[in-house]
Design an enzyme around this catalytic site. Structure first.
Site, PDB file in Angstrom:
ATOM      1  CB  THR A  88      -0.944   0.001   1.215  1.00  0.00           C
ATOM      2  OG1 THR A  88      -1.877  -1.080   1.078  1.00  0.00           O
ATOM      3  CG2 THR A  88      -1.718   1.300   1.308  1.00  0.00           C
ATOM      4  CG  ASN A 164      -7.016  -8.003  -4.547  1.00  0.00           C
ATOM      5  OD1 ASN A 164      -7.072  -7.297  -5.552  1.00  0.00           O
ATOM      6  ND2 ASN A 164      -7.708  -7.729  -3.454  1.00  0.00           N
ATOM      7  CD  GLN A 198      -2.442 -11.255  -3.524  1.00  0.00           C
ATOM      8  OE1 GLN A 198      -2.021 -12.414  -3.470  1.00  0.00           O
ATOM      9  NE2 GLN A 198      -2.861 -10.611  -2.458  1.00  0.00           N
ATOM     10  CB  SER A 218       3.062  -6.585   0.413  1.00  0.00           C
ATOM     11  OG  SER A 218       2.821  -6.434   1.790  1.00  0.00           O
ATOM     12  CG  HIS A 220       1.432  -9.130   4.623  1.00  0.00           C
ATOM     13  ND1 HIS A 220       0.122  -9.544   4.719  1.00  0.00           N
ATOM     14  CD2 HIS A 220       1.407  -7.954   3.953  1.00  0.00           C
ATOM     15  CE1 HIS A 220      -0.665  -8.656   4.129  1.00  0.00           C
ATOM     16  NE2 HIS A 220       0.091  -7.691   3.661  1.00  0.00           N
ATOM     17  CB  THR A 255      14.781   4.220  11.631  1.00  0.00           C
ATOM     18  OG1 THR A 255      15.199   5.477  12.164  1.00  0.00           O
ATOM     19  CG2 THR A 255      15.842   3.168  11.911  1.00  0.00           C
ATOM     20  CB  CYS A 348     -17.714  -4.054  -2.144  1.00  0.00           C
ATOM     21  SG  CYS A 348     -17.959  -4.384  -3.879  1.00  0.00           S
TER      22      CYS A 348
END
Length: 405
Positions: A88, A164, A198, A218, A220, A255, A348
Site C-alpha cells: 500500500t 486479488n 499477488q 509486500s 506478508h 529508520t 467492496c
C-alpha cells in the site's frame, strides 16, 4: 544454483488447532526461516543504519547486503530497490508523487485494482487530476480499451499484475508495449506502475523484463513479516510527499526496519527457489476445489483454466466462487464453524458509499453472484488432507443450507 527450500510455515496446529487456513491472499503465516532471520538480525544489529558509529555502520552494511540480495531475487538492480512498509505504501509513494506536479493531467488504471490504488481517486480528482478506471469484463483488460483511453494528457498508467479477488493475470507486457508506442508518438514519457503484490513468488515476474517503471510488493504475501515491503522504481521522476531523515534516498523517510527487511529477503529466497514446484502443487489443489464447487452447483467466478506456469492466465492460488442465493457472510460463518478460514470475495467496502466501485462489478459479474462471492485462497503449505477436508465441508454446507439439488 540455489537449492529448493520448503516454506515450512509455522504449523497451523501451533496457532489454532481447530482452524484450517485458506485466506492466504489476505496474509500469510511467516516461514520458520523468516522468523529465525528476523530474530537473529534484531539481536545482532542494534545500531541505526544512519548512525556513523561502528554499530550503525554494521547495520548499514547489512542493509546494503540485503538490498543487493533482494534485487538479485527480483532480477533488478540494487539502486532501484526501496524498502517500505508494504504494498500500500509503495503504491502510495508513486501515486502521491503526481500531486507535486504543477499542472494536473490524467492517470489511467483499471476498475479492478486494489483499494490501495482506487482509493486515490478522490484525492487526485480534488487536486485537478482526471482518474480513468477501465472496466475489465471477466477480470481481464482489453488492450484496445487501453489504447483508446490514451491521450496527450496521460502522465501515468497503473495496472495490477494479478487480481486479488479472482486471480486473473493481466497482460501487463502487452499493455506496456501499447503505452510505450503512444509515448513515442507524443514525445513524452508516461510512467507505468504495477501493483505486483499477488504475483511475486507465485508466477514468473520480472519488472525490468516487463519494461515497467515501478512496481509494488509486500512481504506478508509471501510468508515474510507484516509491515515490510518493496518499491522497485527506476524512474527518477518519482519523489515522495513525505519528508524526513532522507532514508531510502529520500523516497521513503524513516529508520529502516532492518530485521523485517532481512526476514523478507529470507522468505523471498525460499518462495522463489520453489516457485514452479509450489505452482504445480497449488494448481492441483485448485482443480480439486473447482470440481467440488461444481459438484455443489456453485458458480466459478474465477477463470476455470489457469494456463501454464510459463504463461499463466490466472493464479492457481485464488479461487472465487458464488454460493448464491446464500449471502457471503452467512456462508463464511457456516464454514468458520466447520473450521475453515475463507473470505468474502466482493472486495467492496461495506461501510462507505463513496468508496471505489466494487471490483466484481467492474468485471461485469452478476449482482447476485457478487452478493454471494466467496474467495478461497490457497498456500503451498496447505496439505492434501486440508484441501479434501475443505471439499467435504463445501458439500456439507450446501446440504445443511438446503441447497443441494
Amino acid at each position: 544454483m540455489r537449492s529448493s527450500r520448503s516454506l515450512s510455515c509455522i504449523p497451523q496446529s501451533d496457532y489454532n488447532p481447530r482452524m484450517h487456513y485458506f485466506d492466504w491472499t489476505a496474509t500469510t503465516p511467516m516461514s520458520r526461516h523468516a522468523i529465525d532471520v528476523y530474530s537473529e538480525t534484531a539481536c545482532k544489529y542494534i545500531g541505526n543504519p544512519s548512525s556513523t558509529h561502528p554499530l550503525g555502520q554494521e547495520a548499514k552494511a547489512r542493509l546494503d547486503q540485503e538490498r543487493a540480495h533482494i534485487a538479485g531475487l527480483l532480477g533488478a538492480k540494487a539502486k532501484d530497490v526501496y524498502f517500505t512498509s508494504g504494498g500500500t505504501e509503495s503504491d502510495s509513494i508513486v501515486l502521491s508523487s503526481l500531486l507535486q506536479s504543477p499542472s494536473p493531467g490524467e492517470i489511467i488504471t483499471t476498475g479492478i485494482e486494489h483499494s490501495a490504488v482506487l482509493e486515490f481517486r478522490k484525492t487526485l480528482e480534488n487536486a485537478g487530476w482526471k482518474f480513468t478506471a477501465i472496466r475489465c469484463p471477466g477480470g481481464y483488460l482489453n488492450l484496445e480499451d487501453l489504447r483508446a483511453a490514451l491521450n496527450d494528457k496521460v502522465r501515468m498508467v497503473c495496472l495490477m499484475k494479478v487480481n486479488n479477488v479472482t486471480g486473473t493475470v493481466l497482460d501487463t507486457v502487452g499493455a506496456v508495449k501499447i503505452v510505450r508506442e503512444y509515448s513515442r508518438q507524443i514525445g513524452r514519457p508516461i510512467h507505468i506502475h504495477c501493483d505486483a503484490v499477488q504475483a511475486l513468488g507465485k508466477i514468473p515476474f520480472n519488472p525490468e523484463q516487463e519494461d515497467l517503471d515501478s512496481a509494488a510488493f509486500s512481504a506478508h504475501k509471501f510468508c515474510g513479516p507484516r509491515g515490510v515491503g518493496i518499491l522497485w522504481c527506476r524512474s527518477k521522476a518519482i519523489s515522495s510527499l513525505s519528508r524526513g531523515g532522507g532514508q531510502e534516498k529520500g523516497l521513503r523517510a524513516g529508520t529502516e526496519n532492518l530485521a523485517g527487511i532481512c526476514a523478507m529477503g529470507a522468505a523471498l529466497e525460499d518462495i522463489t527457489s520453489s516457485i514452479e514446484i509450489n505452482y504445480n502443487k497449488v494448481y492441483s489443489y485448485r482443480e480439486s476445489l473447482v470440481s467440488a464447487a461444481r459438484e455443489c452447483g456453485f458458480k466459478i467466478i474465477s477463470p476455470v483454466e489457469c494456463g501454464t506456469f510459463e504463461n499463466p492466465k490466472a493464479s492457481p492460488y485464488i479461487l472465487n466462487i458464488s454460493v448464491r442465493p446464500v449471502p457471503s457472510e452467512v456462508f463464511l460463518r457456516v464454514m468458520s464453524d466447520k473450521g475453515f478460514c475463507l473470505s468474502a470475495g466482493s472486495a467492496c467496502s461495506s461501510n462507505s458509499r463513496g468508496k471505489a466501485e466494487c471490483v466484481l462489478a467492474a468485471m461485469n459479474t452478476d449482482p447476485m453472484d457478487r452478493m454471494s462471492s466467496i474467495r478461497i485462497s490457497i498456500g503451498a503449505d496447505n496439505t492434501d488432507d486440508q484441501v479434501q477436508g475443505l471439499c467435504n465441508a463445501l458439500r456439507q454446507a450446501r446440504q445443511e443450507l438446503g441447497l443441494w439439488k
